[in-house]
Design a protein around this motif. Structure first.
Motif, PDB file in Angstrom:
ATOM      1  N   GLY A  60       0.906  -1.198   0.567  1.00  0.00           N
ATOM      2  CA  GLY A  60       0.154  -0.372   0.106  1.00  0.00           C
ATOM      3  C   GLY A  60       0.659   1.077  -0.220  1.00  0.00           C
ATOM      4  N   VAL A  61       0.035   2.358  -0.445  1.00  0.00           N
ATOM      5  CA  VAL A  61       0.920   3.012  -0.258  1.00  0.00           C
ATOM      6  C   VAL A  61       1.078   4.085   1.131  1.00  0.00           C
ATOM      7  N   GLY A  62       2.033   4.374   2.264  1.00  0.00           N
ATOM      8  CA  GLY A  62       1.572   4.983   3.503  1.00  0.00           C
ATOM      9  C   GLY A  62       1.807   6.155   3.769  1.00  0.00           C
ATOM     10  N   ALA A  63       2.686   6.671   2.586  1.00  0.00           N
ATOM     11  CA  ALA A  63       2.721   8.197   3.180  1.00  0.00           C
ATOM     12  C   ALA A  63       3.299   8.263   1.811  1.00  0.00           C
ATOM     13  N   CYS A  64       2.935  10.136   0.899  1.00  0.00           N
ATOM     14  CA  CYS A  64       3.324  10.666   0.156  1.00  0.00           C
ATOM     15  C   CYS A  64       3.696  12.082   0.329  1.00  0.00           C
ATOM     16  N   LYS A  65       4.967  12.379   0.249  1.00  0.00           N
ATOM     17  CA  LYS A  65       5.901  13.213   0.770  1.00  0.00           C
ATOM     18  C   LYS A  65       5.486  14.660  -0.410  1.00  0.00           C
ATOM     19  N   SER A  66       5.155  14.597  -1.535  1.00  0.00           N
ATOM     20  CA  SER A  66       4.921  14.710  -3.097  1.00  0.00           C
ATOM     21  C   SER A  66       3.518  15.909  -2.635  1.00  0.00           C
ATOM     22  N   ALA A  67       3.676  17.471  -1.854  1.00  0.00           N
ATOM     23  CA  ALA A  67       2.512  17.815  -2.058  1.00  0.00           C
ATOM     24  C   ALA A  67       1.940  18.295  -2.648  1.00  0.00           C
ATOM     25  N   ASP A  68       2.858  18.655  -3.974  1.00  0.00           N
ATOM     26  CA  ASP A  68       2.074  19.274  -5.125  1.00  0.00           C
ATOM     27  C   ASP A  68       1.321  17.802  -5.600  1.00  0.00           C
ATOM     28  N   CYS A  69       1.205  17.405  -5.392  1.00  0.00           N
ATOM     29  CA  CYS A  69       0.681  16.023  -6.120  1.00  0.00           C
ATOM     30  C   CYS A  69      -0.923  16.600  -5.800  1.00  0.00           C
ATOM     31  N   LYS A  70      -1.778  16.216  -7.322  1.00  0.00           N
ATOM     32  CA  LYS A  70      -3.401  16.126  -6.664  1.00  0.00           C
ATOM     33  C   LYS A  70      -4.304  15.122  -5.782  1.00  0.00           C
ATOM     34  N   PHE A  71      -3.443  14.137  -6.166  1.00  0.00           N
ATOM     35  CA  PHE A  71      -3.858  13.089  -4.917  1.00  0.00           C
ATOM     36  C   PHE A  71      -3.914  13.175  -3.505  1.00  0.00           C
ATOM     37  N   ASN A  72      -2.394  13.875  -3.284  1.00  0.00           N
ATOM     38  CA  ASN A  72      -1.713  14.413  -2.222  1.00  0.00           C
ATOM     39  C   ASN A  72      -3.032  15.037  -0.936  1.00  0.00           C
ATOM     40  N   GLU A  73      -3.195  14.553   0.048  1.00  0.00           N
ATOM     41  CA  GLU A  73      -4.361  15.345   0.693  1.00  0.00           C
ATOM     42  C   GLU A  73      -4.043  14.543   1.678  1.00  0.00           C
ATOM     43  N   ASP A  74      -3.401  15.978   2.967  1.00  0.00           N
ATOM     44  CA  ASP A  74      -2.183  15.277   4.428  1.00  0.00           C
ATOM     45  C   ASP A  74      -1.350  14.544   4.103  1.00  0.00           C
ATOM     46  N   THR A  87      12.516   6.032 -13.987  1.00  0.00           N
ATOM     47  CA  THR A  87      12.583   6.566 -14.990  1.00  0.00           C
ATOM     48  C   THR A  87      14.104   7.159 -14.497  1.00  0.00           C
ATOM     49  N   GLY A  88      15.260   6.959 -16.048  1.00  0.00           N
ATOM     50  CA  GLY A  88      15.943   7.181 -15.848  1.00  0.00           C
ATOM     51  C   GLY A  88      17.313   6.278 -14.224  1.00  0.00           C
ATOM     52  N   ARG A  89      17.728   6.989 -13.577  1.00  0.00           N
ATOM     53  CA  ARG A  89      18.171   6.588 -12.613  1.00  0.00           C
ATOM     54  C   ARG A  89      17.170   6.556 -11.034  1.00  0.00           C
ATOM     55  N   ASP A  90      16.414   7.393 -11.280  1.00  0.00           N
ATOM     56  CA  ASP A  90      15.226   6.869 -10.265  1.00  0.00           C
ATOM     57  C   ASP A  90      14.007   5.762 -10.662  1.00  0.00           C
ATOM     58  N   VAL A  91      13.312   5.379  -9.444  1.00  0.00           N
ATOM     59  CA  VAL A  91      12.211   4.909  -9.140  1.00  0.00           C
ATOM     60  C   VAL A  91      10.655   6.085  -8.814  1.00  0.00           C
ATOM     61  N   ASN A  92      10.157   6.117  -9.685  1.00  0.00           N
ATOM     62  CA  ASN A  92       8.313   7.373  -9.478  1.00  0.00           C
ATOM     63  C   ASN A  92       7.716   6.318  -9.773  1.00  0.00           C
ATOM     64  N   CYS A  93       6.702   7.847  -8.727  1.00  0.00           N
ATOM     65  CA  CYS A  93       5.239   7.271  -9.076  1.00  0.00           C
ATOM     66  C   CYS A  93       4.950   7.526 -10.247  1.00  0.00           C
ATOM     67  N   MET A  94       4.154   6.556 -10.893  1.00  0.00           N
ATOM     68  CA  MET A  94       3.865   7.282 -12.598  1.00  0.00           C
ATOM     69  C   MET A  94       2.092   7.898 -12.523  1.00  0.00           C
ATOM     70  N   THR A  95       1.457   7.218 -11.154  1.00  0.00           N
ATOM     71  CA  THR A  95       0.315   7.964 -11.424  1.00  0.00           C
ATOM     72  C   THR A  95       0.189   9.701 -10.510  1.00  0.00           C
ATOM     73  N   TYR A  96       1.406   9.472 -10.436  1.00  0.00           N
ATOM     74  CA  TYR A  96       1.340  11.753  -9.438  1.00  0.00           C
ATOM     75  C   TYR A  96       1.226  12.613 -11.057  1.00  0.00           C
ATOM     76  N   SER A  97       0.524  13.288 -10.105  1.00  0.00           N
ATOM     77  CA  SER A  97      -0.032  14.060 -11.473  1.00  0.00           C
ATOM     78  C   SER A  97      -0.583  15.594 -10.909  1.00  0.00           C
ATOM     79  N   PRO A  98       0.623  16.880 -11.425  1.00  0.00           N
ATOM     80  CA  PRO A  98       0.406  18.316 -10.606  1.00  0.00           C
ATOM     81  C   PRO A  98      -0.530  19.101 -10.288  1.00  0.00           C
ATOM     82  N   ARG A  99      -1.579  19.097  -9.459  1.00  0.00           N
ATOM     83  CA  ARG A  99      -2.440  20.378  -9.017  1.00  0.00           C
ATOM     84  C   ARG A  99      -2.412  20.879  -9.505  1.00  0.00           C
TER      85      ARG A  99
END
Length: 99
Positions: A60-74, A87-99
């Motif tokens: 599960g997703v226990g926490a999300c520190k990407s405060a600028d994602c539209k799915f992030n609430e508190d 993605t390149g040298r990183d491993v990212n959340c592909m569901t991320y969507s900016p507000r």
């Protein structure tokens, strides 16, 4: 051992095959943490060829520190599921969507 039940989004797919928690594109960590203030990376990513034996659980997703994602609430993810991928040298959340 005591267990608690928490409703949280699941990691529906993880394409980071080199992660210790990944078995057959499924994440088997108890929960992951996504992001920092700069990007929506998987902070739980751990490169290791000795994959986890705990394949009976789905992360599960226990926490999300990407405060600028539209799915992030508190600091919690409020979507049903996420996808994680390299993605390149990183491993990212592909569901991320900016507000």
């Amino acid at each position: 051992m005591q267990h608690i039940t928490i409703d949280m989004p699941i990691v529906s797919e993880c394409a980071a095959s080199e992660c210790a928690y990944n078995v057959d594109t499924s994440c088997h960590a108890k929960a992951i943490t996504v992001g920092n203030s700069l990007h929506a990376g998987c902070d739980t990513f751990f490169p290791d060829s000795g994959h986890t034996r705990a394949t009976d659980r789905t992360a599960g997703v226990g926490a999300c520190k990407s405060a600028d994602c539209k799915f992030n609430e508190d600091l919690e993810c409020m979507t049903d599921s996420i996808r994680v991928a390299p993605t390149g040298r990183d491993v990212n959340c592909m569901t991320y969507s900016p507000r």
